[in-house]
Design a protein around this motif. Structure first.
Motif, PDB file in Angstrom:
ATOM      1  N   PHE A   1      -0.045  -3.004   0.135  1.00  0.00           N
ATOM      2  CA  PHE A   1      -1.246  -4.191   0.242  1.00  0.00           C
ATOM      3  C   PHE A   1      -1.218  -4.975   2.183  1.00  0.00           C
ATOM      4  CE2 PHE A   1      -2.038  -8.911  -0.318  1.00  0.00           C
ATOM      5  CZ  PHE A   1      -3.748  -8.395   0.091  1.00  0.00           C
ATOM      6  N   GLU A   2       1.302  -5.521   2.005  1.00  0.00           N
ATOM      7  CA  GLU A   2       0.890  -6.613   3.087  1.00  0.00           C
ATOM      8  C   GLU A   2       1.103  -5.676   3.454  1.00  0.00           C
ATOM      9  OE1 GLU A   2       4.685  -7.897   1.349  1.00  0.00           O
ATOM     10  OE2 GLU A   2       3.577  -9.854   1.406  1.00  0.00           O
ATOM     11  N   ALA A   3       1.517  -4.313   3.371  1.00  0.00           N
ATOM     12  CA  ALA A   3       1.637  -3.621   5.172  1.00  0.00           C
ATOM     13  C   ALA A   3      -0.011  -2.775   5.287  1.00  0.00           C
ATOM     14  CB  ALA A   3       2.492  -2.051   4.950  1.00  0.00           C
ATOM     15  N   GLY A   4      -0.631  -3.090   5.249  1.00  0.00           N
ATOM     16  CA  GLY A   4      -2.242  -2.499   5.201  1.00  0.00           C
ATOM     17  C   GLY A   4      -2.416  -0.748   4.829  1.00  0.00           C
ATOM     18  N   THR A   5      -1.566  -0.340   3.762  1.00  0.00           N
ATOM     19  CA  THR A   5      -1.474   0.864   3.573  1.00  0.00           C
ATOM     20  C   THR A   5      -2.008   1.255   2.196  1.00  0.00           C
ATOM     21  OG1 THR A   5       0.599   1.146   3.117  1.00  0.00           O
ATOM     22  CG2 THR A   5       0.255   1.003   5.263  1.00  0.00           C
ATOM     23  N   LEU A   6      -2.298   0.288   1.327  1.00  0.00           N
ATOM     24  CA  LEU A   6      -2.672   0.485   0.096  1.00  0.00           C
ATOM     25  C   LEU A   6      -4.810   0.808   0.177  1.00  0.00           C
ATOM     26  CD1 LEU A   6      -2.323  -0.095  -3.370  1.00  0.00           C
ATOM     27  CD2 LEU A   6      -3.247  -2.252  -3.077  1.00  0.00           C
ATOM     28  N   GLN A   7      -4.281   2.273  -1.119  1.00  0.00           N
ATOM     29  CA  GLN A   7      -5.229   3.252  -0.521  1.00  0.00           C
ATOM     30  C   GLN A   7      -5.502   3.060  -1.883  1.00  0.00           C
ATOM     31  OE1 GLN A   7      -6.207   5.845   1.835  1.00  0.00           O
ATOM     32  NE2 GLN A   7      -4.548   4.049   2.377  1.00  0.00           N
ATOM     33  N   PRO A   8      -7.405   2.852  -1.494  1.00  0.00           N
ATOM     34  CA  PRO A   8      -8.422   3.189  -2.836  1.00  0.00           C
ATOM     35  C   PRO A   8      -7.271   3.444  -4.176  1.00  0.00           C
ATOM     36  CG  PRO A   8      -9.840   3.402  -1.189  1.00  0.00           C
ATOM     37  CD  PRO A   8      -8.089   3.127  -0.807  1.00  0.00           C
TER      38      PRO A   8
END
Ligand code: FES
Length: 111
Positions: A57-64
C-alpha cells in the motif's frame, strides 16, 4: 490462496477484508490494521503478511483483493494454498511462537 481465504486465523479475517480495509481506511502504520477485526493481535502468525500488504500500500502497488497468490511474508516461505498456510501456522504455534486467541480457528491435526 484466494482473496476469500483467511489470513488471520485467530480473528477469522480474510485477505479481502484486510486489503479492502487498507485501501479504504488508509492506515498510517501497519499496526493500525488491527482495527480490521483484530487482525494480527492473537498469535502473531499473520503479522508478516499484514505488513507485506501495508508495505505494498505504501509503495502504491497494493492490488485489489482478487483471486491470486498470497505472496511471501518476510520470514516465511511462500504458501501456495490455504491448506499450506494453515499448516505453517500450526507449526508456528506448536513450536511455541504464539498462542491462538480464544475462538481462533482450530489447528489442523498434527502429522
Ligand atoms: S493468525 Fe492472526 S494473530 Fe493469529
Amino acid at each position: 490462496m484466494h482473496s476469500d481465504d483467511t489470513i488471520c486465523y485467530c480473528f477469522h479475517v480474510s485477505k479481502r477484508k484486510i486489503i479492502n480495509y487498507i485501501r479504504v481506511h488508509r492506515p498510517r502504520r501497519a499496526s493500525q490494521v488491527a482495527d480490521c477485526g483484530g487482525a494480527g493481535t492473537g498469535c502473531g502468525w499473520c503479522i508478516p503478511f499484514i505488513k507485506k500488504y501495508f508495505g505494498q500500500f505504501e509503495a502504491g502497488t497494493l492490488q485489489p483483493a482478487e483471486p491470486g497468490t498470497l505472496g511471501q511474508g518476510p520470514d516465511q516461505h511462500e504458501p501456495t494454498s490455504a491448506e499450506e498456510y494453515a499448516a505453517q501456522r500450526a507449526k508456528y504455534i506448536r513450536e511455541g511462537h504464539g498462542r491462538p486467541a480464544p475462538g481462533a480457528i482450530p489447528l489442523p491435526p498434527a502429522d
